[in-house]
Motif scaffolding. Sequence first.
Motif, PDB file in Angstrom:
ATOM      1  N   ARG A  34      -4.748   6.772   6.928  1.00  0.00           N
ATOM      2  CA  ARG A  34      -4.382   7.711   5.866  1.00  0.00           C
ATOM      3  C   ARG A  34      -5.067   9.047   6.114  1.00  0.00           C
ATOM      4  O   ARG A  34      -6.306   9.112   6.238  1.00  0.00           O
ATOM      5  CB  ARG A  34      -4.779   7.185   4.486  1.00  0.00           C
ATOM      6  CG  ARG A  34      -4.536   8.229   3.398  1.00  0.00           C
ATOM      7  CD  ARG A  34      -4.706   7.727   2.003  1.00  0.00           C
ATOM      8  NE  ARG A  34      -4.548   8.822   1.044  1.00  0.00           N
ATOM      9  CZ  ARG A  34      -4.221   8.676  -0.230  1.00  0.00           C
ATOM     10  NH1 ARG A  34      -4.032   7.454  -0.714  1.00  0.00           N
ATOM     11  NH2 ARG A  34      -4.097   9.727  -1.025  1.00  0.00           N
ATOM     12  N   TYR A  54      -4.827  -5.940  -0.055  1.00  0.00           N
ATOM     13  CA  TYR A  54      -3.484  -5.831  -0.622  1.00  0.00           C
ATOM     14  C   TYR A  54      -2.697  -7.123  -0.411  1.00  0.00           C
ATOM     15  O   TYR A  54      -2.748  -7.726   0.653  1.00  0.00           O
ATOM     16  CB  TYR A  54      -2.732  -4.642   0.005  1.00  0.00           C
ATOM     17  CG  TYR A  54      -3.399  -3.330  -0.334  1.00  0.00           C
ATOM     18  CD1 TYR A  54      -3.066  -2.640  -1.492  1.00  0.00           C
ATOM     19  CD2 TYR A  54      -4.413  -2.822   0.475  1.00  0.00           C
ATOM     20  CE1 TYR A  54      -3.710  -1.459  -1.826  1.00  0.00           C
ATOM     21  CE2 TYR A  54      -5.059  -1.639   0.152  1.00  0.00           C
ATOM     22  CZ  TYR A  54      -4.706  -0.970  -1.003  1.00  0.00           C
ATOM     23  OH  TYR A  54      -5.345   0.194  -1.342  1.00  0.00           O
ATOM     24  N   GLU A  91      -4.862  -2.310   9.414  1.00  0.00           N
ATOM     25  CA  GLU A  91      -5.261  -1.060   8.759  1.00  0.00           C
ATOM     26  C   GLU A  91      -4.095  -0.086   8.751  1.00  0.00           C
ATOM     27  O   GLU A  91      -3.245  -0.117   9.648  1.00  0.00           O
ATOM     28  CB  GLU A  91      -6.431  -0.419   9.517  1.00  0.00           C
ATOM     29  CG  GLU A  91      -7.692  -1.253   9.519  1.00  0.00           C
ATOM     30  CD  GLU A  91      -8.615  -0.913  10.682  1.00  0.00           C
ATOM     31  OE1 GLU A  91      -9.825  -1.163  10.542  1.00  0.00           O
ATOM     32  OE2 GLU A  91      -8.128  -0.426  11.722  1.00  0.00           O
ATOM     33  N   VAL A 140      -7.453   2.371   5.882  1.00  0.00           N
ATOM     34  CA  VAL A 140      -7.337   1.532   4.691  1.00  0.00           C
ATOM     35  C   VAL A 140      -7.116   0.086   5.128  1.00  0.00           C
ATOM     36  O   VAL A 140      -6.142  -0.236   5.815  1.00  0.00           O
ATOM     37  CB  VAL A 140      -6.181   2.011   3.800  1.00  0.00           C
ATOM     38  CG1 VAL A 140      -6.129   1.181   2.521  1.00  0.00           C
ATOM     39  CG2 VAL A 140      -6.340   3.499   3.481  1.00  0.00           C
ATOM     40  N   ASP A 141      -8.037  -0.790   4.730  1.00  0.00           N
ATOM     41  CA  ASP A 141      -8.022  -2.196   5.112  1.00  0.00           C
ATOM     42  C   ASP A 141      -6.956  -2.939   4.308  1.00  0.00           C
ATOM     43  O   ASP A 141      -6.978  -2.931   3.075  1.00  0.00           O
ATOM     44  CB  ASP A 141      -9.400  -2.800   4.856  1.00  0.00           C
ATOM     45  CG  ASP A 141      -9.579  -4.181   5.480  1.00  0.00           C
ATOM     46  OD1 ASP A 141      -8.568  -4.864   5.723  1.00  0.00           O
ATOM     47  OD2 ASP A 141     -10.734  -4.572   5.731  1.00  0.00           O
ATOM     48  N   GLU A 154      -9.066   8.424   6.570  1.00  0.00           N
ATOM     49  CA  GLU A 154      -9.677   7.120   6.325  1.00  0.00           C
ATOM     50  C   GLU A 154      -8.773   6.029   6.877  1.00  0.00           C
ATOM     51  O   GLU A 154      -7.574   6.236   7.118  1.00  0.00           O
ATOM     52  CB  GLU A 154      -9.912   6.904   4.826  1.00  0.00           C
ATOM     53  CG  GLU A 154      -8.651   6.893   3.988  1.00  0.00           C
ATOM     54  CD  GLU A 154      -8.937   6.637   2.514  1.00  0.00           C
ATOM     55  OE1 GLU A 154      -9.710   5.697   2.217  1.00  0.00           O
ATOM     56  OE2 GLU A 154      -8.374   7.358   1.665  1.00  0.00           O
ATOM     57  N   TYR A 158       0.823  -1.207   0.000  1.00  0.00           N
ATOM     58  CA  TYR A 158       0.000   0.000   0.000  1.00  0.00           C
ATOM     59  C   TYR A 158       0.859   1.260   0.000  1.00  0.00           C
ATOM     60  O   TYR A 158       0.575   2.223  -0.735  1.00  0.00           O
ATOM     61  CB  TYR A 158      -0.933   0.006   1.206  1.00  0.00           C
ATOM     62  CG  TYR A 158      -1.776   1.258   1.292  1.00  0.00           C
ATOM     63  CD1 TYR A 158      -2.714   1.544   0.308  1.00  0.00           C
ATOM     64  CD2 TYR A 158      -1.585   2.172   2.316  1.00  0.00           C
ATOM     65  CE1 TYR A 158      -3.468   2.704   0.351  1.00  0.00           C
ATOM     66  CE2 TYR A 158      -2.342   3.334   2.376  1.00  0.00           C
ATOM     67  CZ  TYR A 158      -3.273   3.604   1.396  1.00  0.00           C
ATOM     68  OH  TYR A 158      -4.010   4.759   1.445  1.00  0.00           O
TER      69      TYR A 158
END
Length: 594
Positions: A282, A306, A279, A301-302, A299, A71
């Motif tokens: 961000r 990925y 997670e 991000v899970d 947010e 990520y």
Amino acid sequence: MYKKGLKTTIVLLLLFCLSVNFLASQPTLEIPSAQNLVILGTTDLHGNVWGFSYENDKDTTNTGMARIATYVEKVRREENNVVLVDNGDTIQGNIMTDDLYNKREGEHPVMRAMNILAYDSMTLGNHEFNFGQNLISRLQMLANFPILAANMARIDGTMGAEPYTIIERSGIKIGIIGVTNPNAPRWDGEKTDPFVYAPVGPAVRKVVDIIKDKVDVIIVTSHVGIYPEYDEEGGSDGAKSILELCPEVDVLIVGHDHNAIKEIRGTTVIGGARNLGREVIRIDLALNENKEIIDRKVELVDMANYEPSDLIRKNAFIAEAHKATRDFISGGAPSADGKSSGGIFGQASVDFQPKNEILGIPEGKLRDTAVMDLINEVQLLNSGADVSAAALFADTSNIPKGDINYGTIFGIYKYDNTLYRVEVTGSELKAYMEWSAACYNQYKSGDMSISFNPEKPGYLYDMFAGVDYEIDLSKPVGQRIRNVMFKGKPLANDQRLTLAVNNYRYSSALKAQKLVAGTKEWESPNSIRDMLVEYIKAQKTIVPKVDNNWKIVGVNLASPYRDAVVKLVNEGKLEVPYAKALNVDELKKQGIIK
């Protein structure tokens, strides 16, 4: 020991001196147009580099630094201005870190991964202190980035870590302030003696005053939750005090409690993520040509979306560390102290933990079980104490039927604790038992299940061996322990006996909560995990034994609706009643029960 006033004075003097010695001025660059600044934050990674569960010997599907690397690479391709920070509890938490690399000198796989990812900073978490001052110093030497803790100093008058760092992205000057958890001495006792700790809010305030006119954006990485954990009145261990004292802070990263948080309070963007790298936080800040923040968003991000990156998994040193850990579990490689895990060293005749009746409600905390009786039996045998206390650290802990290896033991005892023996009175033991029983919610009429206080994590719930007792959940906290019997007779308040308890609980509960006046009279030379291994090796095959020395009373869970409601929970049609009991009256009001 040093007096509290001297410790506080040292910290405040050191923080005051920062402005003289730490900050170097940097040239200012003009930004031609509005820009986006992306802050990526990780917290509570707990050593999960590969994305692997060593106790189960299998890859995970949504955790680990290898996924985070994928990520981070993606964001850096898409954005010009990216900052990557870590918020602590990074170096501890699995067999690779705790049993191998935290105890040996030289390179460390977690630090190697962080250097590969080019972190801009890391803040010390409380678990960084689990292995003492030497590991802290080693991390500081290995890291290609500053390790932060503005509220921590050494007792000799030097700073224990850097208080802040200033970095630049396209002319935007960014100040990063880190604060560690001031409760570290509560949990790690003597290992924190070289250090002194200050409240997080005032510590951040002092550094903000130093850097606020030198930077455009202020980020705080704070290894505490939003709300105080112990100091409810003073707020010294809650990030809420940072918000109250430091409105200039643009970004606040929180952690420690493994809670997912994304919100904006005033002009401060707040982010917190779950543990093990599930997670990435961000935060996007839009800045105008005057370097003023004109928009902000956050947010989580899970990482399930990925795949693991070869950047991490194909690094030769990390791959070798991963292999060495699996080899250690299988018996093919030694740990840092030269000992082998023994590979498969025993057998379980059947599963030790009963199946949960209700999805997500651990039977191991509703009744006495063979897993807890095994741990307490081993503690009693090794300590020679009269009474033992231990916790089921994970709700899923079990010794399944079949082969037993080191991963199995890690699954039921995940911390590298040693064992203490301390003398207690009957009244002190009862006070400790009451402290533990506060993990339950009080029963009320109509409840069809037992639930747990969400403010008291399950790992704080200790179960006791060597005494018989009842927990009356019809009573409020502090009045629940009944009919305590020792060797067939009621335990007298002035009776003296010895208690076996791990070092963490001794520091964080018995002493921090002032439950016990006595001090440890014995400490084990090895870990409780090692004791369990040696016991099972000697037994070869272990058979579940449950003496049912404790039980829950004061509840009546019977109801004609109960089976149907439990079925709805188990089918995923009703929320798991962990923090709030299934209650007939409330379910009728909701129309779930007709």
